[in-house]
Design a protein around this motif. Structure first.
Motif, PDB file in Angstrom:
ATOM      1  N   UNK A  90     -33.271  22.197 -42.552  1.00 24.41           N
ATOM      2  CA  UNK A  90     -34.448  22.133 -41.689  1.00 24.41           C
ATOM      3  C   UNK A  90     -35.713  21.986 -42.502  1.00 24.41           C
ATOM      4  N   UNK A  91     -36.830  22.055 -41.828  1.00 22.76           N
ATOM      5  CA  UNK A  91     -38.108  21.856 -42.505  1.00 22.76           C
ATOM      6  C   UNK A  91     -38.404  22.968 -43.495  1.00 22.76           C
ATOM      7  N   UNK A  92     -37.865  24.165 -43.226  1.00 22.61           N
ATOM      8  CA  UNK A  92     -38.212  25.293 -44.091  1.00 22.61           C
ATOM      9  C   UNK A  92     -37.570  25.154 -45.461  1.00 22.61           C
ATOM     10  N   UNK A  93     -36.436  24.449 -45.542  1.00 21.35           N
ATOM     11  CA  UNK A  93     -35.744  24.318 -46.820  1.00 21.35           C
ATOM     12  C   UNK A  93     -36.652  23.832 -47.947  1.00 21.35           C
TER      13      UNK A  93
ATOM     14  N   UNK B 172     -40.261  24.591 -52.667  1.00 23.87           N
ATOM     15  CA  UNK B 172     -41.574  24.364 -53.278  1.00 23.87           C
ATOM     16  C   UNK B 172     -42.194  25.698 -53.671  1.00 23.87           C
ATOM     17  N   UNK B 173     -42.079  26.694 -52.772  1.00 21.41           N
ATOM     18  CA  UNK B 173     -42.662  28.002 -53.068  1.00 21.41           C
ATOM     19  C   UNK B 173     -41.997  28.598 -54.302  1.00 21.41           C
ATOM     20  N   UNK B 174     -40.679  28.492 -54.354  1.00 18.74           N
ATOM     21  CA  UNK B 174     -39.953  29.035 -55.492  1.00 18.74           C
ATOM     22  C   UNK B 174     -40.395  28.362 -56.792  1.00 18.74           C
ATOM     23  N   UNK B 175     -40.616  27.071 -56.711  1.00 20.80           N
ATOM     24  CA  UNK B 175     -40.994  26.329 -57.914  1.00 20.80           C
ATOM     25  C   UNK B 175     -42.384  26.744 -58.383  1.00 20.80           C
ATOM     26  N   UNK B 176     -43.285  26.933 -57.383  1.00 18.45           N
ATOM     27  CA  UNK B 176     -44.677  27.254 -57.739  1.00 18.45           C
ATOM     28  C   UNK B 176     -44.832  28.661 -58.255  1.00 18.45           C
TER      29      UNK B 176
END
Lengths: 361, 289
Positions: A320-323, A328-332
């Motif tokens: 879904x869109x949250x994936x 991205x959050x994890x990467x940042x």
């Protein structure tokens, strides 16, 4: 395809129709544009011919020719030298002959051996001819520079260049379906294989090199009346070779129309910068070129093709869109660590971007 | 002026070409990088010497102790940052040559444009040891003799290192067969970077020497690159003594041409020699491959 039944406006007919319309529109441009617009289109058209002609040879054979300015200059300077002796079209014919002869000699001498020799020779060819011409003009004819005043205005130059562009596209298109084009493709992939299947490798290379050089020479010849005063330093300008290579690579070499896409952005850039900041132009060109070599090996055409493919593919969002957001959050939120310094970080990014190769050199 | 004096003048010039070509040969023959921007490093070093001399009165020969290590560092960085990715993604040697030609062709225009912006396109010249010197009954400009002597010392040093040290043997192995060299424990990446850097350092040394007796501007690089290419191919790729001999030949041929015909035809002479080699002996005068 031949023999298949298709409704009347077939794809081929549509394509031919739209191409004819395009050419007619382009041919009408001189009466629609301002003087500045026309001179811009003359630049575009001349570089279009040069770039497509360059790609005729360098695309399939993968030999980078740095000799464009030599042929362009030969065409231009031949016209300048002969203009007082014979009619304009006769000078064009002579220029074409000289260019073809030069290409034939250079090709026979250098293309037989390793590709490196050809590249190196082309790299300095223009400079050498320039030296020879300067020496000739100073010592033998005692003129430094020549005037080309003929009733051959920008509109006529433009229409001739357009005709030349149509021819070069037609030749390129026919070449892809001809034996010679196929032979060249095999040579580009693997020369040994080409020789094994019976391709006359040197002949094929020299032949296409001569054809490509003739278009370049003709462009130079047609551009001669554009400038009233021509000297060897002006005619044999190494920047021409460089710009053509960049335009072709920016556009991409896999498609016949690819190189054309690179022409317009660079001409705009050159119009903006070249008169006021010529040296910044050179720096910027160099940087643009290096970016292409490192990051866009297939040019704009490659980008377009990738984009086209991506459009045709269904969107894949398994989580879904949250994936992607979670990713991205994890990467940042990762801490910034540079165990091998900035150079190491650059290398890591590079490994991700650069096409992976199998095995080592 | 007797012919013998012309020939001596050519030998002096040829010594310099030999130095230029040896540097190029390290980059091309060992590190496998066709560096079309090679002459731009020579030009940059010439400007460095010029500014050090005119602003601070630094002796150009002493100034080399600053500019040569700087060039070494800069070229090492260029190899690590710009050339390593190309070497990594190239599958064959031809492909690597093609890609490096393109990349360094771009670099050429960047460096040349930057130098023109920084230093203007004017010809520069400074007067260093311009007085005549009598040698063996002939008269030469002292700066030319000094340049020749310095080039000779550097070239000999390079040859000794290549011939008699472990490092030199590894470099020569790399020049002959990269795969084989790797098999016997040569670190190809590290040594290629070092060879490339050494080549750049030699270019800087040559540039400094050029600046002592010739006038120069930001556009001279391309001509030296051309001549280096021609000399390396004449002498054989990876063959340092071949570069030396071919460099001297080019120098003498040029001197004879400027004496008998015209001094503006130097590149034409280089090309004529190149063509003869191409037709008669494409693997180079001393090449064995």
């Amino acid at each position: 395809m031949v023999g298949e039944d298709k409704p009347f406006p077939t794809r081929a007919a549509l394509a031919i129709g739209s191409l004819v319309t395009l050419v007619v529109l382009l041919a009408a441009l001189p009466w629609l544009l301002s003087d500045y617009g026309l001179s811009f289109m003359v630049s575009v058209m001349s570089y279009l011919v040069l770039t497509v002609a360059w790609a005729l040879f360098s695309g399939p054979t993968r030999l980078v020719s740095l000799a464009t300015s030599a042929f362009f200059g030969v065409g231009m300077y031949t016209v300048a030298m002969l203009i007082k002796l014979m009619p304009l079209y006769a000078t064009f014919a002579v220029a074409l002959g000289v260019g073809a002869l030069l290409a034939g000699v250079v090709g026979v001498l250098t293309l037989r051996i390793a590709g490196m020799f050809f590249v190196i020779f082309g790299f300095g060819l223009s400079e050498m001819i320039r030296q020879l011409m300067v020496w000739w003009e100073i010592n033998k004819t005692h003129t430094m520079g020549r005037y080309v005043f003929v009733p051959f205005d920008a509109t006529l130059i433009y229409e001739h260049l357009l005709g030349l562009a149509v021819i070069v596209f037609f030749v390129g298109w026919q070449l892809r379906r001809a034996r010679l084009g196929l032979a060249l493709m095999v040579i580009g992939e693997d020369e040994t294989v080409a020789r094994q299947v019976g391709v006359n490798v040197p002949f094929a290379k020299v032949a296409i090199f001569v054809v490509s050089a003739m278009f370049m020479t003709m462009t130079g010849a047609l551009m001669a009346p554009r400038y009233g005063f021509i000297n060897p330093n002006f005619a044999f300008n190494p920047l021409v070779s460089f710009q053509v290579v960049i335009m072709a690579f920016l556009g991409g070499l896999q498609r016949l129309w690819g190189p054309a896409l690179g022409v317009i952005p660079l001409i705009i850039l050159s119009e903006l910068l070249q008169t006021e900041f010529p040296f910044w132009f050179s720096v910027l060109l160099g940087i643009v070129f290096m970016v292409i070599v490192y990051f866009l090996p297939r040019g704009v055409t490659g980008l377009i093709e990738d984009g086209w493919k991506a459009l045709g593919r269904p969107l894949e969002l398994q989580r879904g869109l949250t994936g992607p957001l979670v990713d991205a959050w994890g990467w940042m939120s990762r801490p910034i660590i540079l165990p091998r310094g900035i150079a190491g970080a650059i290398e890591d990014v590079w490994v991700k971007i650069a096409p992976q190769t199998k095995g080592r050199r | 002026m007797p012919v013998i004096e012309v020939i001596f003048g050519g030998v002096i010039l040829g010594g310099l070409y030999a130095l230029v070509a040896m540097g190029f040969n390290l980059q091309y023959g060992v590190a496998r990088i066709v560096n079309l921007a090679y002459g731009e490093f020579l030009m940059t070093a010439a400007f460095a010497a010029f500014w050090m001399f005119t602003l601070f009165g630094v002796n150009p020969i002493l100034g080399m102790f600053l500019s040569v290590p700087a060039a070494f560092g800069a070229n090492w960085l260029i190899y690590r940052v710009l050339m390593t990715p190309l070497a990594r993604r190239a599958r064959t040697r031809d492909q690597l040559e093609g890609e490096t030609i393109l990349a360094t062709f771009g670099l050429l225009f960047v460096l040349r444009g930057a130098a023109t912006i920084a230093f203007t396109a004017n010809d520069r010249y400074y007067d260093y040891l311009g007085e005549p010197l009598r040698l063996l009954g002939f008269t030469f400009a002292a700066n030319r003799v000094l340049a020749f002597a310095t080039a000779g010392v550097i070239a000999t040093a390079v040859w000794v290192v290549l011939q008699f040290t472990r490092f030199g043997v590894a470099l020569r192995a790399l020049a002959i067969d990269p795969v084989g060299a790797q098999l016997v424990g040569v670190d190809v990446r590290r040594l290629s970077a070092l060879a490339f850097a050494c080549g750049g350092a030699l270019a800087a040394a040559a540039g400094t020497l050029v600046s002592t007796f010739l006038s120069f501007n930001p556009a001279i690089g391309i001509e030296f690159t051309m001549k280096a290419l021609v000399v390396v191919i004449m002498g054989g790729i990876g063959n340092m003594l071949g570069s030396l001999a071919a460099g001297l030949m080019l120098g003498v041929a040029e001197a004879l041409c400027s004496y008998y015909v015209d001094s503006g035809l130097t590149l034409a002479v280089a090309y004529a020699l190149f063509l003869i080699v191409l037709v008669v002996r494409p693997r180079g005068l001393f090449g064995t491959a």
